[in-house]
Design an enzyme around this catalytic site. Structure first.
Site, short mmCIF file in Angstrom:
data_model
loop_
_atom_site.label_atom_id
_atom_site.label_comp_id
_atom_site.label_asym_id
_atom_site.label_seq_id
_atom_site.Cartn_x
_atom_site.Cartn_y
_atom_site.Cartn_z
N VAL A 64 64.81 22.36 105.14
CA VAL A 64 65.58 22.11 103.92
C VAL A 64 67.10 22.05 104.18
CG1 VAL A 64 63.84 22.99 102.33
CG2 VAL A 64 65.59 24.55 103.22
N SER A 96 63.47 25.21 108.52
CA SER A 96 62.07 25.19 108.97
C SER A 96 61.83 24.44 110.27
CB SER A 96 61.17 24.60 107.89
OG SER A 96 60.96 25.56 106.90
N LYS A 143 60.43 26.54 112.97
CA LYS A 143 59.01 26.94 113.01
C LYS A 143 58.25 26.28 114.17
CE LYS A 143 59.11 27.75 108.05
NZ LYS A 143 58.76 27.26 106.71
N TYR A 174 62.36 36.30 110.14
CA TYR A 174 62.08 34.95 109.64
C TYR A 174 63.36 34.31 109.06
CZ TYR A 174 60.51 31.28 106.48
OH TYR A 174 60.38 30.08 105.84
N TYR A 210 56.21 18.79 104.99
CA TYR A 210 55.78 19.33 103.70
C TYR A 210 54.55 18.58 103.19
CZ TYR A 210 60.38 21.30 104.37
OH TYR A 210 61.45 21.93 104.92
N1 GLU Z 1 64.21 29.44 104.98
C1 GLU Z 1 63.59 28.47 104.12
C2 GLU Z 1 62.55 29.13 103.23
O1 GLU Z 1 61.82 29.93 103.70
C3 GLU Z 1 62.99 27.40 104.95
C4 GLU Z 1 62.38 26.34 104.12
C5 GLU Z 1 62.26 25.03 104.82
O2 GLU Z 1 63.16 24.58 105.51
O3 GLU Z 1 61.18 24.44 104.65
O4 GLU Z 1 62.44 28.85 102.08
#
Ligand code: GLU
Length: 303
Positions: free
Chosen positions: A257, A63, A66, A188, A239
């Site tokens: 994650v 993530s 993002k 994604y 988060y």
């Molecule tokens: N590819 C992971 C998902 O979509 C990313 C989650 C993350 O790193 O927050 O669950």
């Protein structure tokens, strides 16, 4: 500034933490990463990088990607973007279906999975190749042509990503996606599978410390757009424990994650930490500890 002395403090502080936490296992290929890795890097505004531990070993950024897709879309769309996604703290797990439904299909922020899927969809519409555009941008900023997708991790996530598929279908049902669900999920998942080191991350994200200027000093974002990304990172980048993170570290940040976290001190430097073992919310245990030690011992934070 020489950070070796604070790296020594960090190395001492993370030692007991490395024994706790677990690697993310809902993406099976990620679970195989050695949880004892630890890396940390700092880049100043001239792209001078200092690091410690495994700071040059590439890992799955998940993530953290993002932030970069958000910046690329904001650069093209400007403030219109904020009609597609909110700017509120997550207040729920990053892959919550319930919150998306409750808000009528407007994700809380661009970092929860539903918000990130909308950003990827928009980047796909703008460029015709969302994940490829992102990879090229990261290669340019870091001057590292080896940055690439990890096909094994992308495939592992695709195979087990029922919840993201459900979110994408729900978004499509609300009429929020321009592109087919499978196309959005494919880009994604690939963007999340990009592998970069702490060194790469601090170089790639340094436009956030330079108030929107890229490594070449050309402008990616205007000053207020860079401020807005940092602000949303502060309230939603770690988060639904962003409050606790702000309390401990006092910096805008984005975690993934895969155990990576980037954090920004606008006008000064950019930090990246990596420790694959994460807490139950998704933040790297060693990474948060390291950033806490860094800001506490140097006195550098935004507050
Ligand atoms: N590819 C992971 C998902 O979509 C990313 C989650 C993350 O790193 O927050 O669950």
């Amino acid at each position: 500034m020489d950070y070796q002395w604070v790296f020594a403090e960090i190395t001492r502080a993370i030692r007991p933490v490395l024994a706790g936490g677990r690697t993310a296992d809902y993406i099976p290929a990620l679970a195989q990463t050695d949880p004892k890795h630890f890396g940390f890097a700092v880049a100043d505004l001239t792209s001078h990088v200092q690091g410690t531990g495994d700071w040059e070993i590439p890992f799955s950024i998940q993530s953290v990607s993002k932030v970069f897709t958000l910046a690329l879309v904001l650069a093209a769309d400007g403030d219109r973007l904020w009609t597609l996604v909110g700017k509120e703290p997550s207040g729920a797990p990053f892959n919550s279906l319930y919150h998306l439904q409750r808000s009528g299909g407007i994700p809380r922020n661009p970092f929860v999975n539903a918000g990130a899927l909308i950003i990827t969809d928009r980047l796909q519409t703008l460029t015709g190749d969302a994940s490829g555009t992102l990879r090229d941008f990261l290669r340019t900023e870091t001057d590292n042509p080896d940055i690439d997708f990890d096909a094994r991790i992308a495939e592992s996530e695709q195979r087990h990503g029922h919840r993201n598929a459900a979110l994408a279908h729900l978004l499509a049902d609300y009429g929020r996606l321009d592109n087919p669900v499978d196309t959005v999920l494919d880009h994604y998942t690939r963007q999340c599978s990009l592998t970069m080191s702490c060194r790469d991350l601090v170089l790639a994200a340094s436009f956030l410390a330079r108030h929107g200027l890229r490594a070449s000093h050309s402008r990616l974002l205007n000053r207020s757009e860079a401020k807005r990304i940092n602000a949303v990172m502060l309230v939603g980048g770690t988060y639904d424990t962003a409050g606790d993170f702000a309390h401990r570290v006092g910096l805008p940040a984005k975690s993934g994650v895969g155990g990576g976290i980037i954090a920004v001190i606008p006008g000064r430097c950019i930090l990246a930490a990596w420790g694959p073992a994460i807490d139950r919310y998704g933040n790297s245990l060693a990474g948060v500890t390291a950033l806490d030690v860094f800001t506490t011992h140097t006195g550098l934070s935004i507050f």
